[in-house]
Design an enzyme around this catalytic site. Structure first.
Site, PDB file in Angstrom:
ATOM      1  N   TYR A  56       0.831  -1.408  -0.245  1.00 18.82           N
ATOM      2  CA  TYR A  56      -0.323  -0.050   0.177  1.00 18.82           C
ATOM      3  C   TYR A  56       0.752   0.882  -0.167  1.00 18.82           C
ATOM      4  O   TYR A  56       1.735   1.403   0.836  1.00 18.82           O
ATOM      5  CB  TYR A  56      -1.198   0.022   1.533  1.00 18.82           C
ATOM      6  N   GLU A  58      -0.678   4.818  -0.111  1.00 15.60           N
ATOM      7  CA  GLU A  58      -1.205   6.268  -0.941  1.00 15.60           C
ATOM      8  C   GLU A  58      -0.330   7.378  -0.681  1.00 15.60           C
ATOM      9  O   GLU A  58       0.244   7.446   0.258  1.00 15.60           O
ATOM     10  CB  GLU A  58      -1.759   6.463   0.248  1.00 15.60           C
ATOM     11  N   ASP A 202      -6.257  13.961 -24.991  1.00 20.10           N
ATOM     12  CA  ASP A 202      -6.426  12.299 -24.894  1.00 20.10           C
ATOM     13  C   ASP A 202      -5.484  11.068 -25.987  1.00 20.10           C
ATOM     14  O   ASP A 202      -6.447  10.848 -26.808  1.00 20.10           O
ATOM     15  CB  ASP A 202      -8.169  11.719 -24.637  1.00 20.10           C
ATOM     16  N   THR A 228      -4.033   6.120 -21.701  1.00 20.85           N
ATOM     17  CA  THR A 228      -3.734   4.545 -21.056  1.00 20.85           C
ATOM     18  C   THR A 228      -2.417   4.223 -21.651  1.00 20.85           C
ATOM     19  O   THR A 228      -1.712   5.256 -22.547  1.00 20.85           O
ATOM     20  CB  THR A 228      -4.686   3.541 -21.573  1.00 20.85           C
ATOM     21  N   LYS A 231      -2.668  -0.064 -25.345  1.00 20.09           N
ATOM     22  CA  LYS A 231      -3.094   0.336 -26.377  1.00 20.09           C
ATOM     23  C   LYS A 231      -2.552   0.514 -26.971  1.00 20.09           C
ATOM     24  O   LYS A 231      -1.093  -0.930 -26.849  1.00 20.09           O
ATOM     25  CB  LYS A 231      -3.884   0.783 -26.344  1.00 20.09           C
ATOM     26  N   ARG A 237      -2.731  -2.928 -17.870  1.00 20.24           N
ATOM     27  CA  ARG A 237      -3.955  -1.824 -18.312  1.00 20.24           C
ATOM     28  C   ARG A 237      -3.472  -0.875 -16.843  1.00 20.24           C
ATOM     29  O   ARG A 237      -3.029  -1.101 -16.080  1.00 20.24           O
ATOM     30  CB  ARG A 237      -4.930  -3.007 -17.669  1.00 20.24           C
TER      31      ARG A 237
HETATM   32  C1  LIG Z   1     -10.239   3.340 -24.225  1.00 20.80           C
HETATM   33  C2  LIG Z   1      -9.977   4.952 -24.445  1.00 20.80           C
HETATM   34  C3  LIG Z   1     -10.274   5.708 -22.535  1.00 20.80           C
HETATM   35  C4  LIG Z   1     -10.613   4.588 -21.657  1.00 20.80           C
HETATM   36  O1  LIG Z   1      -9.662   3.995 -21.296  1.00 20.80           O
HETATM   37  P1  LIG Z   1     -10.319   2.345 -20.157  1.00 20.80           P
HETATM   38  O2  LIG Z   1      -9.060   1.725 -19.226  1.00 20.80           O
HETATM   39  O3  LIG Z   1     -10.204   1.739 -20.532  1.00 20.80           O
HETATM   40  O4  LIG Z   1     -11.011   3.072 -18.722  1.00 20.80           O
HETATM   41  C5  LIG Z   1     -10.239   6.679 -22.687  1.00 20.80           C
HETATM   42  N1  LIG Z   1     -10.156   7.673 -23.666  1.00 20.80           N
HETATM   43  C6  LIG Z   1      -9.571   7.012 -25.195  1.00 20.80           C
HETATM   44  C7  LIG Z   1      -9.739   8.062 -26.080  1.00 20.80           C
HETATM   45  C8  LIG Z   1      -9.714   5.986 -25.061  1.00 20.80           C
HETATM   46  O5  LIG Z   1      -9.555   5.616 -26.096  1.00 20.80           O
END
Ligand SMILES: *Cc1c(COP(=O)(O)O)cnc(C)c1O
Length: 421
Positions: A56, A58, A202, A228, A231, A237
């Protein structure tokens, strides 16, 4: 067989071990075209499965609320340092549990309930967390959306500017989940500057392409970058938020204590590993091959009469409108899955059908490129897709395609799994 091996899991819980093994085999045998998916390396898998999950922590390095951080602090600092170096940003927070909480932290940092922000319409390629009415971002804030042109399938920057001048949003989001074209970060930055908005890029989908030099970077243009890590970046993740010095404190406070408790230290470690891998020269080769494969696949699909939104792709992603193939996105996706080709049904811009049964499918080349597929295989992928869509009701035909797919993929090793010899 799963690598690392699951011998303890098999002894404790053979049912679950069997399921993990089955999933690994499924991932090995299929052509995985889900645009948000990838295969992580064995090193990332090992970090994810490490004893760091026991701790942990925090707070942030040097300022924690629990003792015993002698090892976790340097791990998190390493991840932060690698993120800053790789993306060329002054500040990185590596604690968001995933992409959605990362975006929620942005909302929390810069807006109050009812405040206005600007983002891409979900049905045009945005994300749920960018103000969809079913998301907290749409329920508690006031999203205003720009879209893509009906003819071009591309974002109209004049529309973005007009909306920003009229609505004076607190935040402007660029980026999304189904954008096959390059995002013009400098143009967004100019609009945000003129209208006094915080620009958030994003880059969840394209982070790996950006660090691999296959897509322009928002660094130096966006005030805040959310991504993220699982991807195209090919990590565990998780997620990161990168900011200018100006916004660092607001973002850190929004993540902890604003939204989250203890960071997932095993994920932080795996992010550090993935960032190290992404800094290697072979990752640049990977990122460019992802785009080359997507271009080749887009060309082969177009030659077979598939209607691609925006007419093609600049990145890893292709959005297909199936209207002219006389099949909905959902039945097509289900048939393709039976044929060993895994993807998702997706709305297309101006979709006359409902999101639960839309007109399109979305594909991406990040995972198949990790497996080693190149341009020469994309013609076969397009041919199988065409056959499966045409034979959507024909079980034996789909099974025959799945067999051919399995034969092809058997020639490409999968990180994290190896056939039993
Ligand atoms: C995949 C994605 C997210 C969210 O990611 P999670 O890990 O699934 O919560 C946010 N914004 C965009 C543009 C995404 O493609």
């Amino acid at each position: 067989m799963h690598q690392p091996q699951l011998s303890h899991l098999a002894a404790t819980d053979p049912d679950l071990a069997g399921l993990v093994e089955a999933e690994a085999t499924r991932q090995h045998d299929k052509i995985r075209l889900i645009a948000s998916e990838n295969y992580v390396s064995p090193a990332v898998l090992e970090a994810t499965g490490s004893v760091l999950t026991n701790k942990y922590s925090e707070g942030y390095p040097g300022k924690r609320y629990y003792e015993g951080q002698q090892v976790v602090d340097p791990i998190e600092e390493l991840a932060q340092e690698r993120a800053r170096a790789l993306f060329g940003v002054p500040h990185a927070n590596v604690q968001p549990y995933s992409g959605s909480p990362a975006n929620l932290a942005v909302h929390l940092a810069f807006m109050r309930p009812g405040d206005t922000f600007l983002s891409l319409e979900l049905a045009h390629g945005g994300h749920l967390t960018h103000g969809s009415p079913v998301s907290i971002s749409g329920k508690w804030l006031r999203p205003v959306h720009y879209g893509v042109g009906r003819e071009t399938g591309r974002i109209d920057m004049d529309e973005v500017r007009d909306l920003a001048r009229k609505e004076r949003p607190k935040v402007i989001f660029c980026g999304g989940t189904a954008i096959p074209r390059t995002i013009d970060f400098p143009a967004f930055a100019e609009i945000a500057r003129e209208t006094g908005a915080v620009l958030v890029a994003d880059i969840a989908h394209i982070a790996g392409l950006i660090v691999g030099g296959a897509h322009p970077s928002p660094a130096g243009h966006a005030d805040v970058i959310t991504t993220t890590t699982h991807k195209t970046l090919r990590g565990p993740r998780g997620a990161m938020i990168m900011t200018t010095e100006e916004h660092a404190t607001a973002i850190d406070k929004a993540i902890f204590p604003g939204l989250q408790g203890g960071p997932h230290n095993h994920t932080t470690a795996a992010i550090a590993v993935a960032l190290k891998e992404a800094a290697r020269p072979d990752f640049r080769t990977y990122a460019h091959q992802v785009v080359a494969n997507a271009e080749a696949l887009a060309g082969a699909l177009t030659a077979r009469g598939f209607d691609l939104v925006s007419g093609g792709t600049d990145n890893h992603l292709i959005l297909i409108d199936l209207t002219n193939k006389n099949i909905g996105g959902k039945p097509a996706a289900k048939a393709l899955d039976l044929a060993g080709i895994e993807l998702n049904f997706n709305t297309v811009p101006f979709d006359p059908r409902k999101p639960w049964s839309p007109s399109g499918i979305r594909i991406g080349t990040a995972a198949v490129t990790t497996r080693g597929l190149t341009e020469e295989h994309m013609a076969s992928v397009a041919e199988w897709m065409d056959q499966a869509v045409a034979a959507a009701e024909d079980g034996p035909a789909l099974e025959r395609i799945a067999g051919e797919v399995r034969d092809l993929m058997g020639g490409f090793s999968m990180p994290g799994w190896a056939p039993v010899r």
